[in-house]
Scaffold this active site. Structure first.
Site, PDB file in Angstrom:
ATOM      1  N   ASP A  13       0.817  -1.224   0.000  1.00 16.75           N
ATOM      2  CA  ASP A  13       0.000   0.000   0.000  1.00 16.75           C
ATOM      3  C   ASP A  13       0.847   1.269   0.000  1.00 16.75           C
ATOM      4  OD1 ASP A  13      -2.306  -1.711   0.348  1.00 16.75           O
ATOM      5  OD2 ASP A  13      -1.781  -1.824   2.463  1.00 16.75           O
ATOM      6  N   LYS A  16       2.738   1.871  -5.124  1.00 11.58           N
ATOM      7  CA  LYS A  16       3.521   1.332  -6.241  1.00 11.58           C
ATOM      8  C   LYS A  16       2.783   1.501  -7.560  1.00 11.58           C
ATOM      9  CE  LYS A  16       3.712  -2.787  -4.477  1.00 11.58           C
ATOM     10  NZ  LYS A  16       2.993  -2.461  -3.227  1.00 11.58           N
ATOM     11  N   GLY A  40      -4.105  -4.916  -4.422  1.00 12.14           N
ATOM     12  CA  GLY A  40      -4.787  -3.941  -5.262  1.00 12.14           C
ATOM     13  C   GLY A  40      -3.911  -2.728  -5.482  1.00 12.14           C
ATOM     14  N   HIS A  41      -3.688  -2.372  -6.747  1.00 10.97           N
ATOM     15  CA  HIS A  41      -2.938  -1.173  -7.070  1.00 10.97           C
ATOM     16  C   HIS A  41      -3.921  -0.098  -7.515  1.00 10.97           C
ATOM     17  CE1 HIS A  41       1.074  -3.472  -7.927  1.00 10.97           C
ATOM     18  NE2 HIS A  41       0.818  -3.314  -6.654  1.00 10.97           N
ATOM     19  N   GLN A 223       2.238  -6.508  -3.140  1.00  7.60           N
ATOM     20  CA  GLN A 223       2.640  -6.518  -1.727  1.00  7.60           C
ATOM     21  C   GLN A 223       3.994  -5.809  -1.534  1.00  7.60           C
ATOM     22  OE1 GLN A 223       1.863  -9.988  -2.951  1.00  7.60           O
ATOM     23  NE2 GLN A 223      -0.276  -9.602  -2.579  1.00  7.60           N
ATOM     24  N   LYS A 330       2.962   9.972  -0.355  1.00 11.16           N
ATOM     25  CA  LYS A 330       2.027  10.446   0.672  1.00 11.16           C
ATOM     26  C   LYS A 330       2.673  11.330   1.739  1.00 11.16           C
ATOM     27  CE  LYS A 330      -1.886   7.383   0.307  1.00 11.16           C
ATOM     28  NZ  LYS A 330      -2.895   6.608   1.026  1.00 11.16           N
TER      29      LYS A 330
END
Length: 426
Positions: A13, A16, A40-41, A223, A330
């Protein structure tokens, strides 16, 4: 040759998908090398959010050829749904191909995954219940079904009949649940095979030829480092190797053909599911990071656990992956805080640890040793250059770079592919 690998440096998370999407603009190939639809990307293009689980994140550019590699486990139902969704939105999908050596997730994998988690109580791993682990287990046990079996449905049907008999014994006798239907599975997977057969290729010679011809091949993992089956917080890990080393086995290329290892690192730390998390914030600040950062699983929707940046984990990732560049994501979420903290070591039973211990039980007892830095109040989400960033934000980045002994090349200040500050060219 130009083989770029993008890996996560924490528990996943990290963003990527966005970074791969940006780099894919100039890539000739984007190749997924491990994992399944347990990841999930999230990619944001022109304000529209796309969540990709099996498709390589480079799909949305449509320039390079996208390949799901031998090390990936594929749920064909999920893959077809993703392709249909993108096609409905007008995206190009004819550039997606699947390695004939990729293993296929079957309904019994998913059912056994569900039943195992449901009956494990407090010892559950926290899997996504998508059948990933059981599929990899069958691969290692040499009773897997591969994409190449979709090319001859007589072979597929024989293997399914043989394997399902044993799986139904596990489902009925150990878990006391209802058996799965051979006829239904065969019918469903015949339909999937009919729609996917034209996409199944032998990817190994093609990818190696592309690298030998100096084309840019972008290798994409799911991951991250701390979920690696060998080096993560075992047993709270995934079932494959999302490290740069996973590329050689997950795609079939020599380590000498990997020229860049790009690690994506969130400016704070999150993880989903069970397992130790030394810098976790179980307080108002942890909740604030979750809300501002939108920290909910792209695959499961589960709230992510949030905490301060752990550079012990970061250095571990740099060393094992041989990173040449780091992308920080982020960092805009930290704006508005009076101070920010960085974990530089652990204290466990009175002893200082500068590395991640193998024992999960020991790691549960770890206390973070922090360095505290001044925060910044400015909104940085629209800034375009490193020089524009607040001085305290630059100090935070500089301290990370010093500790990790690896160049920080890009700083992401928002979710869109345009919200990136390039410090060095990747």
């Amino acid at each position: 040759m130009a083989g770029y690998v993008v890996v996560g440096t924490q528990w996943g998370d990290e963003g990527k998908g966005k970074i791969i999407d940006v780099l894919a603009d100039r890539a000739d190939y984007v190749v997924r090398f491990q994992g399944g639809n347990n990841a999930g990307h999230t990619v944001v293009v022109n304000g529209e959010k796309f969540i990709l689980h099996l498709l390589p994140s480079g799909m949305l550019h449509g320039n390079g050829k996208c390949i799901i590699g031998p090390g990936v486990v594929v749920d064909p139902k999920v893959l077809l749904k993703e392709l249909d969704t993108l096609e409905e939105k007008g995206a190009k999908v004819d550039h997606l191909f699947i390695s004939d050596r990729a293993h296929i997730i079957m309904p019994y994998h998913i059912r056994i995954d569900e039943l195992n988690e449901e009956t494990s109580g407090e010892n559950k791993i926290g899997t996504t219940k998508r059948g990933i682990g059981p599929c990899y287990a069958d691969k290692i046990n040499r009773i897997g079904i591969r994409a190449v079996d979709f090319l001859n449905m007589d072979i597929f049907a024989e293997k399914l009949k043989r394997f399902l008999e044993k799986k139904n014994q596990i489902i009925t006798k150990i878990y006391e649940s209802e058996p799965l239907s051979y006829e239904k599975i065969l019918a469903d997977y015949t339909g999937y095979a009919d729609r996917l057969r034209h996409r199944i290729i032998d990817s190994i010679p093609e990818i190696n030829k592309a690298l030998d011809e100096d084309k840019l091949v972008l290798f994409e993992g799911a991951q991250a480092m701390m979920l690696d089956i060998n080096y993560g917080t075992y047993p709270y890990v995934t079932s494959s190797s999302p490290t740069t080393g996973g590329v050689t086995t997950g795609v079939g290329v020599s380590p000498r053909k990997i020229t860049k290892g790009i690690g994506v690192m969130k400016a704070y730390t999150t993880r989903v599911g069970e397992g130790p998390f030394v810098t976790e914030l179980n307080d108002e600040l942890g909740e604030k990071l979750r809300q501002i950062g939108g920290e909910y699983g792209a695959t499961t929707g589960r709230p992510r656990r949030c905490g301060w940046l752990d550079l012990v984990v970061g250095k571990y990732a740099v060393d094992i992956n041989g990173l040449t560049d780091i992308v920080i994501t982020k960092i805009d979420v930290l704006s508005g805080l009076d101070t920010v903290k960085i974990c530089v070591a652990y204290e466990i039973d009175g002893k200082r640890y500068d590395y991640v211990p193998a024992s999960t039980e020991i790691l549960y007892r770890a206390k973070p040793i922090y360095e505290e830095l001044p925060g910044w109040k400015e909104d940085i989400s629209q800034m375009k250059t490193y020089e524009e960033l607040p001085e305290n934000c630059k100090k935070y980045i500089k301290r990370m770079e010093e500790f990790l002994n690896c160049p920080i090349s890009v700083v992401s200040v928002g979710p869109d592919r345009s919200q990136n500050i390039h410090i060095r060219e990747i």
